[in-house]
Design a protein around this motif. Structure first.
Motif, PDB file in Angstrom:
ATOM      1  N   LEU A 119       0.832  -1.203   0.000  1.00 50.40           N
ATOM      2  CA  LEU A 119       0.000   0.000   0.000  1.00 50.40           C
ATOM      3  C   LEU A 119       0.869   1.257   0.000  1.00 50.40           C
ATOM      4  O   LEU A 119       0.720   2.121  -0.847  1.00 50.40           O
ATOM      5  CB  LEU A 119      -0.922   0.024   1.226  1.00 50.40           C
ATOM      6  N   ALA A 120       1.713   1.359   0.992  1.00 49.06           N
ATOM      7  CA  ALA A 120       2.562   2.542   1.159  1.00 49.06           C
ATOM      8  C   ALA A 120       3.963   2.198   0.678  1.00 49.06           C
ATOM      9  O   ALA A 120       4.877   1.999   1.462  1.00 49.06           O
ATOM     10  CB  ALA A 120       2.564   2.982   2.616  1.00 49.06           C
ATOM     11  N   TRP A 121       4.123   2.108  -0.616  1.00 47.86           N
ATOM     12  CA  TRP A 121       5.375   1.667  -1.213  1.00 47.86           C
ATOM     13  C   TRP A 121       6.363   2.808  -1.431  1.00 47.86           C
ATOM     14  O   TRP A 121       7.508   2.581  -1.796  1.00 47.86           O
ATOM     15  CB  TRP A 121       5.105   0.943  -2.534  1.00 47.86           C
ATOM     16  N   SER A 122       5.918   4.028  -1.201  1.00 49.76           N
ATOM     17  CA  SER A 122       6.801   5.173  -1.394  1.00 49.76           C
ATOM     18  C   SER A 122       6.535   6.194  -0.287  1.00 49.76           C
ATOM     19  O   SER A 122       5.452   6.759  -0.209  1.00 49.76           O
ATOM     20  CB  SER A 122       6.541   5.808  -2.760  1.00 49.76           C
ATOM     21  N   GLY A 123       7.502   6.379   0.572  1.00 52.46           N
ATOM     22  CA  GLY A 123       7.342   7.379   1.618  1.00 52.46           C
ATOM     23  C   GLY A 123       6.864   6.801   2.932  1.00 52.46           C
ATOM     24  O   GLY A 123       7.174   5.676   3.300  1.00 52.46           O
ATOM     25  N   LEU A 124       6.049   7.576   3.623  1.00 52.76           N
ATOM     26  CA  LEU A 124       5.577   7.265   4.965  1.00 52.76           C
ATOM     27  C   LEU A 124       4.745   5.985   4.987  1.00 52.76           C
ATOM     28  O   LEU A 124       3.902   5.759   4.117  1.00 52.76           O
ATOM     29  CB  LEU A 124       4.728   8.446   5.453  1.00 52.76           C
ATOM     30  N   THR A 125       4.987   5.163   6.013  1.00 49.55           N
ATOM     31  CA  THR A 125       4.196   3.937   6.178  1.00 49.55           C
ATOM     32  C   THR A 125       3.460   3.905   7.512  1.00 49.55           C
ATOM     33  O   THR A 125       2.578   3.077   7.705  1.00 49.55           O
ATOM     34  CB  THR A 125       5.081   2.674   6.079  1.00 49.55           C
ATOM     35  N   PHE A 140       1.073   5.935  10.278  1.00 49.41           N
ATOM     36  CA  PHE A 140       0.129   7.049  10.304  1.00 49.41           C
ATOM     37  C   PHE A 140      -0.583   7.099  11.651  1.00 49.41           C
ATOM     38  O   PHE A 140      -1.154   6.101  12.087  1.00 49.41           O
ATOM     39  CB  PHE A 140      -0.909   6.894   9.191  1.00 49.41           C
ATOM     40  N   ASP A 141      -0.569   8.261  12.290  1.00 52.71           N
ATOM     41  CA  ASP A 141      -1.286   8.484  13.543  1.00 52.71           C
ATOM     42  C   ASP A 141      -2.677   8.998  13.187  1.00 52.71           C
ATOM     43  O   ASP A 141      -2.832  10.125  12.717  1.00 52.71           O
ATOM     44  CB  ASP A 141      -0.534   9.499  14.401  1.00 52.71           C
ATOM     45  N   LEU A 142      -3.686   8.185  13.398  1.00 51.67           N
ATOM     46  CA  LEU A 142      -5.055   8.547  13.026  1.00 51.67           C
ATOM     47  C   LEU A 142      -5.608   9.697  13.854  1.00 51.67           C
ATOM     48  O   LEU A 142      -6.633  10.272  13.490  1.00 51.67           O
ATOM     49  CB  LEU A 142      -5.976   7.336  13.129  1.00 51.67           C
ATOM     50  N   ASP A 143      -4.946  10.031  14.943  1.00 52.53           N
ATOM     51  CA  ASP A 143      -5.384  11.161  15.755  1.00 52.53           C
ATOM     52  C   ASP A 143      -4.862  12.493  15.212  1.00 52.53           C
ATOM     53  O   ASP A 143      -5.243  13.550  15.705  1.00 52.53           O
ATOM     54  CB  ASP A 143      -4.951  10.959  17.211  1.00 52.53           C
ATOM     55  N   GLN A 144      -4.021  12.435  14.195  1.00 52.58           N
ATOM     56  CA  GLN A 144      -3.503  13.620  13.511  1.00 52.58           C
ATOM     57  C   GLN A 144      -4.255  13.772  12.182  1.00 52.58           C
ATOM     58  O   GLN A 144      -4.096  12.935  11.289  1.00 52.58           O
ATOM     59  CB  GLN A 144      -2.001  13.488  13.244  1.00 52.58           C
ATOM     60  N   PRO A 145      -5.094  14.808  12.031  1.00 47.90           N
ATOM     61  CA  PRO A 145      -5.941  14.926  10.834  1.00 47.90           C
ATOM     62  C   PRO A 145      -5.200  14.809   9.501  1.00 47.90           C
ATOM     63  O   PRO A 145      -5.686  14.132   8.586  1.00 47.90           O
ATOM     64  CB  PRO A 145      -6.586  16.303  10.989  1.00 47.90           C
ATOM     65  N   ARG A 146      -4.044  15.424   9.363  1.00 51.53           N
ATOM     66  CA  ARG A 146      -3.321  15.344   8.084  1.00 51.53           C
ATOM     67  C   ARG A 146      -2.814  13.935   7.804  1.00 51.53           C
ATOM     68  O   ARG A 146      -2.867  13.461   6.673  1.00 51.53           O
ATOM     69  CB  ARG A 146      -2.158  16.334   8.060  1.00 51.53           C
ATOM     70  N   LEU A 147      -2.312  13.272   8.836  1.00 46.65           N
ATOM     71  CA  LEU A 147      -1.832  11.899   8.658  1.00 46.65           C
ATOM     72  C   LEU A 147      -2.989  10.947   8.376  1.00 46.65           C
ATOM     73  O   LEU A 147      -2.875  10.028   7.563  1.00 46.65           O
ATOM     74  CB  LEU A 147      -1.040  11.444   9.884  1.00 46.65           C
ATOM     75  N   ARG A 148      -4.112  11.159   9.071  1.00 46.39           N
ATOM     76  CA  ARG A 148      -5.307  10.336   8.821  1.00 46.39           C
ATOM     77  C   ARG A 148      -5.762  10.496   7.369  1.00 46.39           C
ATOM     78  O   ARG A 148      -6.068   9.521   6.684  1.00 46.39           O
ATOM     79  CB  ARG A 148      -6.413  10.738   9.796  1.00 46.39           C
ATOM     80  N   MET A 149      -5.783  11.726   6.865  1.00 43.83           N
ATOM     81  CA  MET A 149      -6.187  11.990   5.481  1.00 43.83           C
ATOM     82  C   MET A 149      -5.226  11.310   4.507  1.00 43.83           C
ATOM     83  O   MET A 149      -5.655  10.691   3.529  1.00 43.83           O
ATOM     84  CB  MET A 149      -6.231  13.501   5.246  1.00 43.83           C
ATOM     85  N   SER A 150      -3.934  11.402   4.783  1.00 46.49           N
ATOM     86  CA  SER A 150      -2.937  10.757   3.917  1.00 46.49           C
ATOM     87  C   SER A 150      -3.119   9.245   3.894  1.00 46.49           C
ATOM     88  O   SER A 150      -3.050   8.617   2.837  1.00 46.49           O
ATOM     89  CB  SER A 150      -1.514  11.090   4.385  1.00 46.49           C
ATOM     90  N   CYS A 151      -3.351   8.671   5.056  1.00 46.00           N
ATOM     91  CA  CYS A 151      -3.565   7.226   5.153  1.00 46.00           C
ATOM     92  C   CYS A 151      -4.770   6.808   4.314  1.00 46.00           C
ATOM     93  O   CYS A 151      -4.692   5.858   3.524  1.00 46.00           O
ATOM     94  CB  CYS A 151      -3.758   6.845   6.615  1.00 46.00           C
ATOM     95  N   TYR A 152      -5.876   7.526   4.440  1.00 47.11           N
ATOM     96  CA  TYR A 152      -7.087   7.185   3.711  1.00 47.11           C
ATOM     97  C   TYR A 152      -6.887   7.359   2.206  1.00 47.11           C
ATOM     98  O   TYR A 152      -7.385   6.543   1.416  1.00 47.11           O
ATOM     99  CB  TYR A 152      -8.276   7.994   4.227  1.00 47.11           C
ATOM    100  N   ARG A 153      -6.189   8.374   1.803  1.00 55.63           N
ATOM    101  CA  ARG A 153      -5.905   8.569   0.369  1.00 55.63           C
ATOM    102  C   ARG A 153      -5.140   7.379  -0.196  1.00 55.63           C
ATOM    103  O   ARG A 153      -5.458   6.867  -1.274  1.00 55.63           O
ATOM    104  CB  ARG A 153      -5.091   9.841   0.155  1.00 55.63           C
TER     105      ARG A 153
END
Length: 115
Positions: free
Chosen positions: A40-46, A48-61
């Motif tokens: 899934l996350a083959w490039s970059g961040l793997t 994700f803290d779901l309590d952080q809105p930006r990280l949660r959005m990135s994870c869902y994307r």
């Protein structure tokens, strides 16, 4: 003579096959840290803290774009998805957005408040 499907049609069919039948199948975590596998996350961040809105959005994307059905139900949460959808829908591809909105009325613009 049959016409060749467009790139968009092929992508939409692929996303439609992966999508769950019901949003209630999405029972992923709501809080805490999520580690996405490399498929899934083959490039970059793997991680994700779901309590952080930006990280949660990135994870869902990432999960919406790269995930198979098993990934979608494992990592996405119905309530988070529906609450994030008004913004998330602007950050994902048109093909993903159209496939999900055509299948789930509560994701259609203007219906989130009623969901």
């Amino acid at each position: 003579m049959a016409s060749t499907p467009s790139f968009s049609e092929v992508r939409r069919e692929r996303f439609a096959r992966r999508r769950p039948a019901e949003l209630s199948e999405l029972r992923g975590p709501v809080h805490g840290s999520v580690s996405l596998p490399l498929h899934l996350a083959w490039s970059g961040l793997t991680e994700f803290d779901l309590d952080q809105p930006r990280l949660r959005m990135s994870c869902y994307r990432i999960v919406l774009a790269e995930g198979m059905r098993e990934d979608l139900v494992r990592y996405l949460n119905r309530n988070l998805l529906t609450s994030m959808w008004p913004v998330l829908r602007t950050l994902i591809s048109r093909d993903i957005r159209d496939v999900w909105e055509s299948a789930f009325a509560e994701l259609t613009p203007g219906t989130q408040a009623a969901a």
